[in-house]
Design a protein around this motif. Structure first.
Motif, PDB file in Angstrom:
ATOM      1  N   ALA A 171       0.796  -1.222   0.000  1.00 14.01           N
ATOM      2  CA  ALA A 171       0.000   0.000   0.000  1.00 14.01           C
ATOM      3  C   ALA A 171       0.833   1.278   0.000  1.00 14.01           C
ATOM      4  CB  ALA A 171      -0.931  -0.006   1.207  1.00 14.01           C
ATOM      5  N   SER A 172       2.024   1.207   0.620  1.00 16.88           N
ATOM      6  CA  SER A 172       2.810   2.432   0.734  1.00 16.88           C
ATOM      7  C   SER A 172       3.600   2.736  -0.541  1.00 16.88           C
ATOM      8  CB  SER A 172       3.767   2.302   1.916  1.00 16.88           C
ATOM      9  OG  SER A 172       4.562   1.150   1.718  1.00 16.88           O
ATOM     10  N   ARG A 173       3.717   1.758  -1.436  1.00 15.31           N
ATOM     11  CA  ARG A 173       4.501   2.003  -2.648  1.00 15.31           C
ATOM     12  C   ARG A 173       3.639   2.636  -3.734  1.00 15.31           C
ATOM     13  NH1 ARG A 173       6.412  -3.614  -4.174  1.00 15.31           N
ATOM     14  NH2 ARG A 173       7.973  -2.680  -5.500  1.00 15.31           N
ATOM     15  N   SER A 174       4.277   3.444  -4.573  1.00 16.30           N
ATOM     16  CA  SER A 174       3.504   4.088  -5.639  1.00 16.30           C
ATOM     17  C   SER A 174       3.132   3.043  -6.685  1.00 16.30           C
ATOM     18  CB  SER A 174       4.327   5.195  -6.295  1.00 16.30           C
ATOM     19  OG  SER A 174       5.234   4.635  -7.227  1.00 16.30           O
ATOM     20  N   LEU A 175       2.094   3.360  -7.452  1.00 13.04           N
ATOM     21  CA  LEU A 175       1.665   2.449  -8.517  1.00 13.04           C
ATOM     22  C   LEU A 175       2.791   2.248  -9.529  1.00 13.04           C
ATOM     23  CD1 LEU A 175      -1.944   3.828  -8.997  1.00 13.04           C
ATOM     24  CD2 LEU A 175      -1.353   1.503  -8.288  1.00 13.04           C
ATOM     25  N   GLY A 176       3.559   3.308  -9.773  1.00 11.06           N
ATOM     26  CA  GLY A 176       4.669   3.208 -10.722  1.00 11.06           C
ATOM     27  C   GLY A 176       5.740   2.249 -10.232  1.00 11.06           C
ATOM     28  N   ASP A 177       6.050   2.313  -8.931  1.00 13.35           N
ATOM     29  CA  ASP A 177       7.047   1.397  -8.359  1.00 13.35           C
ATOM     30  C   ASP A 177       6.552  -0.041  -8.425  1.00 13.35           C
ATOM     31  OD1 ASP A 177       8.823   3.377  -7.780  1.00 13.35           O
ATOM     32  OD2 ASP A 177       8.198   3.613  -5.688  1.00 13.35           O
ATOM     33  N   ARG A 178       5.277  -0.216  -8.125  1.00 15.68           N
ATOM     34  CA  ARG A 178       4.724  -1.573  -8.149  1.00 15.68           C
ATOM     35  C   ARG A 178       4.702  -2.119  -9.579  1.00 15.68           C
ATOM     36  NH1 ARG A 178      -0.713  -1.829  -5.314  1.00 15.68           N
ATOM     37  NH2 ARG A 178      -0.343  -4.013  -5.787  1.00 15.68           N
ATOM     38  N   ALA A 179       4.339  -1.262 -10.533  1.00 13.48           N
ATOM     39  CA  ALA A 179       4.329  -1.699 -11.938  1.00 13.48           C
ATOM     40  C   ALA A 179       5.739  -2.114 -12.353  1.00 13.48           C
ATOM     41  CB  ALA A 179       3.815  -0.574 -12.839  1.00 13.48           C
ATOM     42  N   GLN A 180       6.730  -1.321 -11.946  1.00 18.08           N
ATOM     43  CA  GLN A 180       8.112  -1.631 -12.318  1.00 18.08           C
ATOM     44  C   GLN A 180       8.535  -2.989 -11.748  1.00 18.08           C
ATOM     45  OE1 GLN A 180      10.289   0.479 -14.396  1.00 18.08           O
ATOM     46  NE2 GLN A 180      11.041  -1.627 -14.511  1.00 18.08           N
ATOM     47  N   ALA A 181       8.175  -3.239 -10.495  1.00 20.15           N
ATOM     48  CA  ALA A 181       8.550  -4.510  -9.871  1.00 20.15           C
ATOM     49  C   ALA A 181       7.901  -5.683 -10.596  1.00 20.15           C
ATOM     50  CB  ALA A 181       8.135  -4.499  -8.399  1.00 20.15           C
ATOM     51  N   MET A 182       6.650  -5.522 -11.001  1.00 17.36           N
ATOM     52  CA  MET A 182       5.949  -6.604 -11.711  1.00 17.36           C
ATOM     53  C   MET A 182       6.548  -6.810 -13.102  1.00 17.36           C
ATOM     54  SD  MET A 182       2.177  -5.466 -10.366  1.00 17.36           S
ATOM     55  CE  MET A 182       1.028  -6.683 -11.005  1.00 17.36           C
ATOM     56  N   ILE A 183       6.859  -5.699 -13.774  1.00 18.42           N
ATOM     57  CA  ILE A 183       7.463  -5.791 -15.114  1.00 18.42           C
ATOM     58  C   ILE A 183       8.829  -6.474 -15.025  1.00 18.42           C
ATOM     59  CG2 ILE A 183       8.595  -4.314 -16.861  1.00 18.42           C
ATOM     60  CD1 ILE A 183       5.975  -2.540 -16.571  1.00 18.42           C
ATOM     61  N   ALA A 231      13.735  -8.746 -26.674  1.00 12.73           N
ATOM     62  CA  ALA A 231      12.752  -7.660 -26.578  1.00 12.73           C
ATOM     63  C   ALA A 231      13.060  -6.679 -25.454  1.00 12.73           C
ATOM     64  CB  ALA A 231      11.374  -8.270 -26.326  1.00 12.73           C
ATOM     65  N   GLY A 232      12.261  -5.614 -25.435  1.00 12.22           N
ATOM     66  CA  GLY A 232      12.197  -4.730 -24.283  1.00 12.22           C
ATOM     67  C   GLY A 232      11.174  -5.297 -23.312  1.00 12.22           C
ATOM     68  N   ARG A 233      11.139  -4.762 -22.084  1.00 15.94           N
ATOM     69  CA  ARG A 233      10.271  -5.383 -21.082  1.00 15.94           C
ATOM     70  C   ARG A 233       8.894  -4.742 -20.938  1.00 15.94           C
ATOM     71  NH1 ARG A 233      13.896  -5.485 -15.884  1.00 15.94           N
ATOM     72  NH2 ARG A 233      15.248  -6.552 -17.374  1.00 15.94           N
ATOM     73  N   TYR A 234       8.671  -3.613 -21.609  1.00 11.97           N
ATOM     74  CA  TYR A 234       7.421  -2.872 -21.387  1.00 11.97           C
ATOM     75  C   TYR A 234       6.349  -3.125 -22.454  1.00 11.97           C
ATOM     76  CZ  TYR A 234      10.482  -0.401 -18.184  1.00 11.97           C
ATOM     77  OH  TYR A 234      11.354  -0.105 -17.167  1.00 11.97           O
ATOM     78  N   ASP A 235       6.776  -3.459 -23.657  1.00 10.13           N
ATOM     79  CA  ASP A 235       5.866  -3.676 -24.781  1.00 10.13           C
ATOM     80  C   ASP A 235       4.871  -4.783 -24.427  1.00 10.13           C
ATOM     81  OD1 ASP A 235       4.628  -4.305 -27.158  1.00 10.13           O
ATOM     82  OD2 ASP A 235       6.458  -4.730 -28.283  1.00 10.13           O
TER      83      ASP A 235
END
Ligand SMILES: [Zn+2]
Length: 424
Positions: A4-16, A93-97
């Protein structure tokens, strides 16, 4: 969960980053359709979907579906808003596509659940397994299955090693004979949304994190051939030659000119593959074959450019005494984003960024090209560094992903508001 304390961007990065470790080649990211890596990625995505409160299933084509039911009863509570992208990749590949779109959907659902906002419709997240079309000579198998646009005669297509799509599906746990049953019925869905990296430099150059997509380009692939006359490189005088490669050079320059002339329709033309025969240093090329990839913002502009190219090739043929041909391999019509979803995405971006977003055409193909056969489509682009994609250097800022996920949540809220009006 202590996220909950992490930003959505940080969480997205960790999942990616977690998904990027699932690859066929250590040190590189390669995850092709219906491989062990695809299965592992699908399993992880399914786990995330479950954690976000969705019920999860894999369909006959290997697509993962996560369903969050409507939060309240009403006229649309049985209908679903689809949100998706793909988890397959190109080679190295790249990791975001693709993955960013799937993860943005899952995190948006989590966010909505945590806010306890009862939605008037269901949300379904889709993680397609084949957008890139690298393993088999076919693209968009997952989204074409859901949208009922798959067509027959694809199950026997093979990969490089001779494995058919049918056998690969069976081994994966899919069901080649149930693909047709997976097609959704038009009235049961409210639309399809996708968040994707731009894969081009426009947002980066404009200094904007997010953009709204107007359409996915009209695209044509053609096979061109020029037949001249092979001959001895030392004995045939220049004036009497019918050099197929020199003619091809002229045609390629003409193609560039035509595309530039149609620049207002975002026309782009690429000759990416060429073969000169017999391909020997001391023989005048007698036959040249090359590819043409032609894209534009409208079908009319693309077909006008194609006709003009045909005319220019014929001229070169007459002038140089060579035989010319241009065969259409496939044509994909433009997939236009629905005005109502474009408006919702645009409004949502404005809400989270404070400024009106740029509107862009997508020159790259996406799952929306198949989904448009089923329902209205809407797309949001996220800035990627220098527009680099299909490359390990692909890079997206956490802050931009944060904004993208919040804009996706806001898009869902805008659409929910519209549908609340229909309630009693
Ligand atoms: Zn993609």
């Amino acid at each position: 969960m202590n996220d909950a304390s992490r930003s959505l961007g940080d969480r997205a990065q960790a999942m990616i980053d977690a998904l990027a470790t699932i690859t066929a080649e250590p040190g590189k990211l390669t995850r092709l359709y219906l491989t062990g890596e695809h299965r592992e990625a699908a399993r992880l995505v399914g786990e995330w979907m479950r954690r976000a409160g969705m019920s999860v299933r894999m369909d006959a084509a290997g697509t993962m579906h996560g369903l969050l039911p409507a939060g309240r009863e009403g006229p649309d509570s049985r209908r679903r808003l689809l949100i998706g992208s793909h988890i397959d990749t190109v080679v190295d590949a790249g990791r975001y596509d693709g993955t960013l779109g799937v993860i943005a959907g899952i995190l948006a659902v989590e966010e909505l659940r945590d806010r306890a906002v009862p939605l008037p419709f269901a949300i379904e997240i889709l993680a397609f397994g084949d957008e890139e079309g690298v393993r088999f000579p076919k693209t968009l198998i997952g989204s074409s299955t859901v949208s009922g646009a798959l067509g027959d005669a694809m199950l026997e297509l093979t990969d490089e090693t001779g494995v058919t799509i049918r056998d690969a599906l069976l081994k994966f746990g899919g069901d080649p004979d149930a693909l047709a049953d997976e097609a959704y019925v038009r009235g049961t869905v409210l639309g399809y949304l996708e968040v994707h990296i731009e894969q081009g430099p426009v947002l980066d150059q404009a200094g904007q994190p997010l953009g709204v997509v107007s359409a996915i380009a009209s695209q044509g692939r053609y096979r061109l051939s020029i037949k001249g006359e092979a001959g001895h490189a030392g004995t045939v005088p220049m004036q009497t030659r019918h050099d197929a490669l020199v003619a091809a050079a002229q045609v390629i320059l003409a193609i560039e000119e035509v595309a530039m002339k149609h620049a207002r329709a975002s026309c782009v033309a690429t000759v990416g593959e060429i073969k000169a025969m017999p391909g020997t240093s001391n023989v005048i090329p007698g036959l040249v074959e090359f590819s043409l990839d032609l894209r534009a913002s409208t079908d009319d502009a693309r077909s006008a450019a194609a006709s003009e190219i045909r005319r220019r090739i014929r001229d070169v043929g007459v002038r140089r005494g060579v035989l010319v041909g241009m065969e259409t391999m496939h044509e994909k019509p433009v997939a236009t984003c629905a005005p109502r979803l474009k408006r919702a995405v645009s409004l949502a971006i404005e809400r989270v960024t404070g400024s009106r977003p740029l509107e862009l055409m997508s020159g790259a193909g996406h799952d929306g090209q198949a989904m448009v056969n089923l329902t209205d489509i809407g797309m949001m682009f996220v800035r990627c560094r220098a527009g680099i994609s299909h490359n390990p250097l692909e890079s997206v800022e956490r802050e931009d992903m944060d904004l993208a996920i919040r804009a996706l949540v806001a898009t869902i809220e805008v659409i929910a508001d519209e549908h609340s009006g229909a309630d009693r």
